[in-house]
Motif scaffolding. Structure first.
Motif, short mmCIF file in Angstrom:
data_model
loop_
_atom_site.label_atom_id
_atom_site.label_comp_id
_atom_site.label_asym_id
_atom_site.label_seq_id
_atom_site.Cartn_x
_atom_site.Cartn_y
_atom_site.Cartn_z
N ASP A 1 20.54 -15.48 5.96
CA ASP A 1 20.25 -14.09 5.57
C ASP A 1 18.80 -13.93 5.13
OD1 ASP A 1 22.83 -13.28 6.06
OD2 ASP A 1 23.51 -13.51 3.99
N SER B 1 23.00 -4.96 -2.34
CA SER B 1 22.08 -4.46 -1.31
C SER B 1 21.24 -3.31 -1.84
CB SER B 1 22.86 -4.02 -0.07
OG SER B 1 23.52 -5.10 0.53
N ARG C 1 26.68 -16.31 -1.70
CA ARG C 1 26.28 -15.54 -0.53
C ARG C 1 25.53 -14.26 -0.93
NH1 ARG C 1 28.00 -14.92 4.88
NH2 ARG C 1 26.36 -13.69 5.86
N LEU C 2 25.91 -13.66 -2.05
CA LEU C 2 25.25 -12.42 -2.46
C LEU C 2 23.76 -12.60 -2.67
CD1 LEU C 2 27.87 -10.96 -4.97
CD2 LEU C 2 27.16 -9.95 -2.80
N SER D 1 18.01 -11.68 -0.34
CA SER D 1 16.85 -12.51 0.02
C SER D 1 16.34 -13.32 -1.16
CB SER D 1 15.73 -11.64 0.62
OG SER D 1 16.14 -11.03 1.81
N ALA E 1 23.50 -17.94 3.24
CA ALA E 1 22.50 -17.28 2.39
C ALA E 1 21.10 -17.60 2.89
CB ALA E 1 22.66 -17.73 0.94
N ARG F 1 22.12 -12.07 0.53
CA ARG F 1 22.00 -10.65 0.87
C ARG F 1 20.77 -10.03 0.21
NH1 ARG F 1 25.68 -10.19 4.99
NH2 ARG F 1 27.80 -10.66 4.31
N ARG G 1 33.63 -5.65 -1.21
CA ARG G 1 32.66 -4.73 -0.63
C ARG G 1 31.76 -4.10 -1.68
NH1 ARG G 1 29.10 -3.86 3.10
NH2 ARG G 1 28.78 -1.67 3.60
N GLU H 1 28.83 -6.26 -2.42
CA GLU H 1 27.82 -6.27 -1.37
C GLU H 1 26.97 -5.00 -1.40
OE1 GLU H 1 29.79 -6.84 2.30
OE2 GLU H 1 30.56 -8.83 1.79
N ARG I 1 31.38 -16.15 -2.78
CA ARG I 1 30.81 -14.80 -2.72
C ARG I 1 29.53 -14.71 -3.55
NH1 ARG I 1 33.89 -10.14 -5.66
NH2 ARG I 1 35.65 -11.31 -4.83
#
Length: 444
Positions: free
Chosen positions: A172, A100, A135-136, A141, A169, A139, A93, A96, A132
């Motif tokens: 997102d 963000s 994928r980040l 863009s 990704a 998050r 978490r 993320e 992860r």
């Protein structure tokens, strides 16, 4: 001679080309060049016992990171903590939240810096850690960076998990054409990456964002040809796609397709139907669906009741909306953010302040975090009604539940009896990160 896996991948790519024949030109990812690469502390990972007494507890490190608002300090502290502690790197978490926040500051260079600092640990890390990092970037863009990260992964991490992370990704970042390209090219060039039902569900979700939804339906047939059986998520995604685009008749056809595949609709399937009925103004039909669910199943959930509450509120039928709220609680469903966002403003508008106060207290007791504006609306109405003590109590509870002072405050009444509230909405958007601070610190 091509292997069977390679031949299957090539065949799958050809079939996908047919689905995407109308797509626009594909976006080609480029290798990112990070502008900011802070140097990680040397030696700490190799010497886990050195200076242990001088290290801060993990809970304190997490708390400091959640509170840090300076992007450069945030990067420096994050890199130092992540490179020094394997326990920190297990905290999903915090990654993320920090990414963000940096993205909201427009600091893509900083996002690249902290993710690049994690890459030396990839070789010895788990597959989940690699996924992860991919994928980040979604998050933030930054889909081309996600693609480059996937491309540079160690061979053992080029798997269906990291492939799915790359697809997510792209979703997102709303890069749907690039996702289509990746879906065709990566399995074709990496025969060990065989798309799963989850992969195809991501693909369906992406295609539901395009004007022509027929391609999304075609994926069901493609899955069948590839020996995969679509699941409820596949059809629920299609249902929501058609309903969100106002194509209610087509949504009914998807409902029939579920029956052909011997899949029983679940609460999420019915929630899509309810949203469609409410959008069409068919509130009585929506109420009948809820009643049937209560009797025969599947049991309606909070979202089911929220849809009906929203429908009644849309028509100004507050008494019916309140009854549905009572039924929601009676049937052991927890009212959530959507419930209070829909109902509380209408209660304030109707002057039912006692009921609005009860809803505010309910949000606190259930640890349900609503936007500051919902609580502020009740506080302001109470002050106008000269119920200052009750307004003050809501603000006090807001403080105890980590709502920011500049987002929830006592309003000022001018000479003309107009009420003004000075708020810093940027600050009010950060309170959810503060709550995560408490969660992470408590779990440390």
């Amino acid at each position: 001679m091509a292997t069977p896996a390679a031949a299957a991948a090539s065949s799958r790519a050809r079939r996908l080309s047919c689905i995407f024949y109308s797509s626009s030109s594909r976006a080609q990812p480029t290798t990112p060049k990070p502008a900011l690469t802070p140097k990680a502390p040397a030696g700490e990972e190799a010497k886990p016992n050195s200076d242990r007494k001088r290290r801060k507890p993990l809970s304190k490190i997490l708390k400091n990171l959640f509170r840090e608002r300076d992007p450069d300090k945030l990067v420096s502290e994050f890199v130092a903590a992540s490179t020094a502690s394997a326990r920190f790197r297990d905290r999903h978490r915090v990654y993320e939240v920090v990414v963000s926040r940096l993205a909201s500051f427009g600091r893509r260079d900083a996002v690249t810096a902290i993710i690049d600092a994690q890459k030396p640990f990839l070789e010895a890390s788990t597959e989940g850690f690699a996924a992860r990092l991919v994928r980040l970037y979604g998050r933030a863009s930054m889909p081309s960076h996600a693609a480059a990260t996937f491309r540079d992964l160690p061979p053992q991490h080029k798997s269906i998990m990291t492939f799915n992370a790359l697809l997510a990704a792209y979703v997102d970042a709303r890069e749907f054409d690039a996702l289509a390209t990746a879906f065709q090219e990566i399995p074709a060039s990496h025969p060990t990456v065989v798309p799963s039902v989850y992969s195809y569900n991501i693909l369906i979700s992406a295609l539901c964002q395009k004007p022509d939804l027929s391609a999304a339906i075609d994926v069901i047939a493609l899955m069948e040809k590839c020996g995969l059986t679509p699941d409820k998520v596949s059809f629920n995604t299609l249902l929501n796609g058609f309903i969100n685009n106002g194509r209610f008749n087509d949504a009914e056809k998807v409902w029939d397709m579920m029956k052909e595949w011997d899949l029983e609709p679940d609460a999420k399937s019915y929630n899509a139907k309810l949203r469609g009925l409410v959008a069409e103004g068919r509130i009585e039909d929506a109420a009948a669906v809820i009643e049937r669910m209560e009797k025969d199943g599947p049991k309606p959930d909070s979202v089911s009741y929220n849809e009906l509450i929203r429908g009644y509120c849309k028509e100004g039928r507050l008494d019916e909306a309140k009854k549905v709220y009572d039924d929601l609680v009676k049937n052991e469903c927890a009212p959530n953010k959507g419930t209070f966002h829909t109902l509380v403003p209408l209660l304030v508008e109707a002057g039912e302040l006692d009921r609005a106060i009860n809803c505010c207290h309910e949000t606190f007791s259930r640890k349900c975090r609503v936007d500051c504006s919902v609580l502020q609306g009740v506080v302001t109405a109470l002050v106008v009604a000269s119920r200052v003590e009750e307004a003050t109590r809501i603000i006090e509870l807001g403080r105890k539940n980590y709502y920011p002072r500049k987002g929830l405050m006592m309003p000022h009444i001018g000479e003309d009896n107009n009420v003004e509230v000075e708020t810093d909405w940027k600050d009010s958007m950060l309170y959810e990160e503060g709550s995560e601070e408490e969660k992470e610190s408590g779990n440390a």
